[in-house]
Design a protein around this motif. Structure first.
Motif, mmCIF file in Angstrom:
data_model
loop_
_atom_site.group_PDB
_atom_site.id
_atom_site.type_symbol
_atom_site.label_atom_id
_atom_site.label_comp_id
_atom_site.label_asym_id
_atom_site.label_seq_id
_atom_site.Cartn_x
_atom_site.Cartn_y
_atom_site.Cartn_z
ATOM 1 N N TYR A 180 0.817 -1.219 0.000
ATOM 2 C CA TYR A 180 0.000 0.000 0.000
ATOM 3 C C TYR A 180 0.855 1.275 0.000
ATOM 4 O O TYR A 180 0.380 2.348 -0.373
ATOM 5 N N VAL A 181 2.083 1.161 0.486
ATOM 6 C CA VAL A 181 2.879 2.358 0.792
ATOM 7 C C VAL A 181 3.099 3.223 -0.444
ATOM 8 O O VAL A 181 3.006 4.455 -0.392
ATOM 9 N N SER A 182 3.352 2.588 -1.577
ATOM 10 C CA SER A 182 3.561 3.344 -2.814
ATOM 11 C C SER A 182 2.345 4.202 -3.137
ATOM 12 O O SER A 182 2.455 5.379 -3.490
ATOM 13 N N MET A 183 1.170 3.621 -2.980
ATOM 14 C CA MET A 183 -0.084 4.334 -3.252
ATOM 15 C C MET A 183 -0.265 5.498 -2.284
ATOM 16 O O MET A 183 -0.659 6.600 -2.676
ATOM 17 N N TRP A 184 0.053 5.255 -1.005
ATOM 18 C CA TRP A 184 -0.079 6.323 -0.006
ATOM 19 C C TRP A 184 0.881 7.465 -0.293
ATOM 20 O O TRP A 184 0.541 8.632 -0.171
ATOM 21 N N ARG A 185 2.093 7.088 -0.662
ATOM 22 C CA ARG A 185 3.117 8.103 -0.962
ATOM 23 C C ARG A 185 2.684 8.934 -2.167
ATOM 24 O O ARG A 185 2.785 10.163 -2.168
ATOM 25 N N GLN A 186 2.196 8.262 -3.199
ATOM 26 C CA GLN A 186 1.750 8.970 -4.400
ATOM 27 C C GLN A 186 0.553 9.868 -4.104
ATOM 28 O O GLN A 186 0.403 10.933 -4.694
ATOM 29 N N ALA A 187 -0.285 9.443 -3.173
ATOM 30 C CA ALA A 187 -1.457 10.252 -2.812
ATOM 31 C C ALA A 187 -1.064 11.501 -2.026
ATOM 32 O O ALA A 187 -1.855 12.430 -1.915
ATOM 33 N N GLY A 188 0.146 11.505 -1.470
ATOM 34 C CA GLY A 188 0.621 12.717 -0.803
ATOM 35 C C GLY A 188 1.072 12.563 0.632
ATOM 36 O O GLY A 188 1.436 13.551 1.275
ATOM 37 N N ALA A 189 1.063 11.335 1.180
ATOM 38 C CA ALA A 189 1.535 11.167 2.565
ATOM 39 C C ALA A 189 3.049 11.375 2.631
ATOM 40 O O ALA A 189 3.786 10.862 1.789
ATOM 41 N N GLN A 190 3.495 12.123 3.639
ATOM 42 C CA GLN A 190 4.924 12.407 3.788
ATOM 43 C C GLN A 190 5.533 11.794 5.050
ATOM 44 O O GLN A 190 6.746 11.798 5.211
ATOM 45 N N LEU A 191 4.681 11.287 5.936
ATOM 46 C CA LEU A 191 5.172 10.603 7.134
ATOM 47 C C LEU A 191 4.375 9.304 7.234
ATOM 48 O O LEU A 191 3.149 9.335 7.357
ATOM 49 N N ILE A 192 5.071 8.175 7.149
ATOM 50 C CA ILE A 192 4.394 6.882 7.026
ATOM 51 C C ILE A 192 4.978 5.892 8.032
ATOM 52 O O ILE A 192 6.199 5.718 8.114
ATOM 53 N N GLY A 193 4.103 5.256 8.791
ATOM 54 C CA GLY A 193 4.544 4.233 9.741
ATOM 55 C C GLY A 193 3.399 3.295 10.045
ATOM 56 O O GLY A 193 2.492 3.109 9.226
ATOM 57 N N GLY A 194 3.431 2.698 11.235
ATOM 58 C CA GLY A 194 2.393 1.746 11.606
ATOM 59 C C GLY A 194 1.888 2.012 13.006
ATOM 60 O O GLY A 194 2.550 2.679 13.806
ATOM 61 N N CYS A 195 0.705 1.460 13.313
ATOM 62 C CA CYS A 195 0.125 1.608 14.648
ATOM 63 C C CYS A 195 -0.035 0.210 15.225
ATOM 64 O O CYS A 195 0.819 -0.648 15.018
ATOM 65 N N CYS A 196 -1.105 -0.050 15.939
ATOM 66 C CA CYS A 196 -1.277 -1.315 16.656
ATOM 67 C C CYS A 196 -1.008 -2.534 15.793
ATOM 68 O O CYS A 196 -1.464 -2.613 14.657
ATOM 69 N N ARG A 197 -0.263 -3.469 16.374
ATOM 70 C CA ARG A 197 0.025 -4.784 15.786
ATOM 71 C C ARG A 197 1.022 -4.731 14.631
ATOM 72 O O ARG A 197 1.319 -5.765 14.029
#
Length: 331
Positions: free
Chosen positions: A299-316
């Motif tokens: 998913y990360v590529s799609m999120w990055r292309q959509a404009g997210a600049q800080l990407i990580g994870g939460c629970c689990r």
């Protein structure tokens, strides 16, 4: 900020400068850490307690430091303190004095700062690896420990002033402990977002902040309030330097990023959960409803292309999730 120096709580003339400079240092996109509580459990901590991960501030601070270091080694540029469920009121209900309770809040920041120092002193290439420490502030629902941070339903008796009174001193103590940024996480409703914004604007809080919201339908925040309304409150607050989504299934994130972009030009941060569902009655995660690390990273590529600049994870999510995200973003 960045290579070994710590941001102190001197007046922030332009709060946005910290995030702008940080993102420039990280090449335009930064990696957040992953789940803390589930990783503490994986390291042997027993979190069956209303204090949840904050219990480790009392019983096993060395485990918190270890998990922070594991995430830094995995490539995280931001580590989030173990204060999500840490509140003065929560510690006092366990018999701690106000002073002891405030010291435990400070300790959450001190452990993260210590982890950053250890990492930057021992890692040869850490000069090229800027690290921010974000002080976590969970919602009123997280303190109640009744699952209401996943519904935002606090009842009609909980007013804006009650929420401000609940959070004010905690925000002040955490800000003064020396983190780089305040992370208002898993914000479930518009009222609490408004309370945070007013605390930042009225108080003497000298560092920038981010607001992140959670959603269970990919459209609104969990209370049913409009994400656009909530994000607009964050956008209007001058001390908020990033706006985003956390603790939300990965499948909803792309559309939520596009929604956020309608109301803010501030950097967008996203750190979804693994996609598993939390059963607040049983207080456990429902197995096999999640997304494997490989799929998560797809998913990360799609999120990055959509404009997210800080990407990580939460629970689990785990250091392996963050390592995979970091490798992908640094390709």
């Amino acid at each position: 900020m960045g290579s070994g120096t710590t941001t102190t709580t001197t007046a922030v003339v332009d709060p946005t400068a910290l995030m702008r400079d940080f993102l420039r240092e990280t090449g335009g996109c930064a990696v957040l850490d992953g789940g803390l509580a589930t990783e503490l459990e994986a390291n042997g901590a027993d979190l069956n307690d209303p204090l949840w991960s904050a219990k480790c501030l009392i019983s096993s601070p060395h485990l918190i430091r270890k998990v922070h270091l594991d995430y830094l080694e995995a490539g995280a540029n931001i580590i989030i303190t173990a204060s999500y469920q840490a509140t003065i009121q929560g510690f006092e209900s366990k018999g701690f004095s106000t002073e002891e309770s405030e010291n435990l809040l400070r300790k959450s920041v001190e452990i993260a700062l210590e982890a950053r120092d250890i990492f930057q002193q021992t890692r040869v290439s850490s000069k090229q690896h800027p690290v921010l420490v974000a002080a976590s502030i969970g919602s009123y629902g997280a303190y109640l420990a009744d699952g209401s941070e996943y519904s935002g339903d606090y009842g009609e008796s909980v007013t804006l002033e009650i929420l401000k009174d609940f959070h004010r001193r905690r925000v002040q103590v955490l800000a003064e402990a020396g983190p780089d940024i305040l992370a208002f996480e898993t914000t479930p409703n518009k009222l609490e977002a408004q309370a945070y914004a007013e605390i930042l604007e009225e108080g003497d809080v000298k560092i920038p902040a981010w607001f992140s919201f959670n959603s269970k339908d990919g459209v609104n925040v969990v209370s049913g309030d409009s994400l656009l309304d909530c994000a607009s409150i964050a956008d209007a607050c001058s001390q908020v330097v990033a706006v985003g989504i956390n603790c939300t299934p990965p499948r909803f994130i792309h559309d939520l990023i596009l929604s956020l972009k309608k109301v803010t030009e501030k950097p967008i941060l996203i750190y979804p959960n693994s996609g598993e569902r939390y059963d607040s009655d049983k207080k456990e995660w429902v197995a096999s409803t999640g997304v494997p690390d490989g799929d998560f990273v797809s998913y990360v590529s799609m999120w990055r292309q959509a404009g997210a600049q800080l990407i990580g994870g939460c629970c689990r999510t785990t250091p392996n999730t963050i390592r995979a995200i970091s490798r992908f973003l640094n390709k």
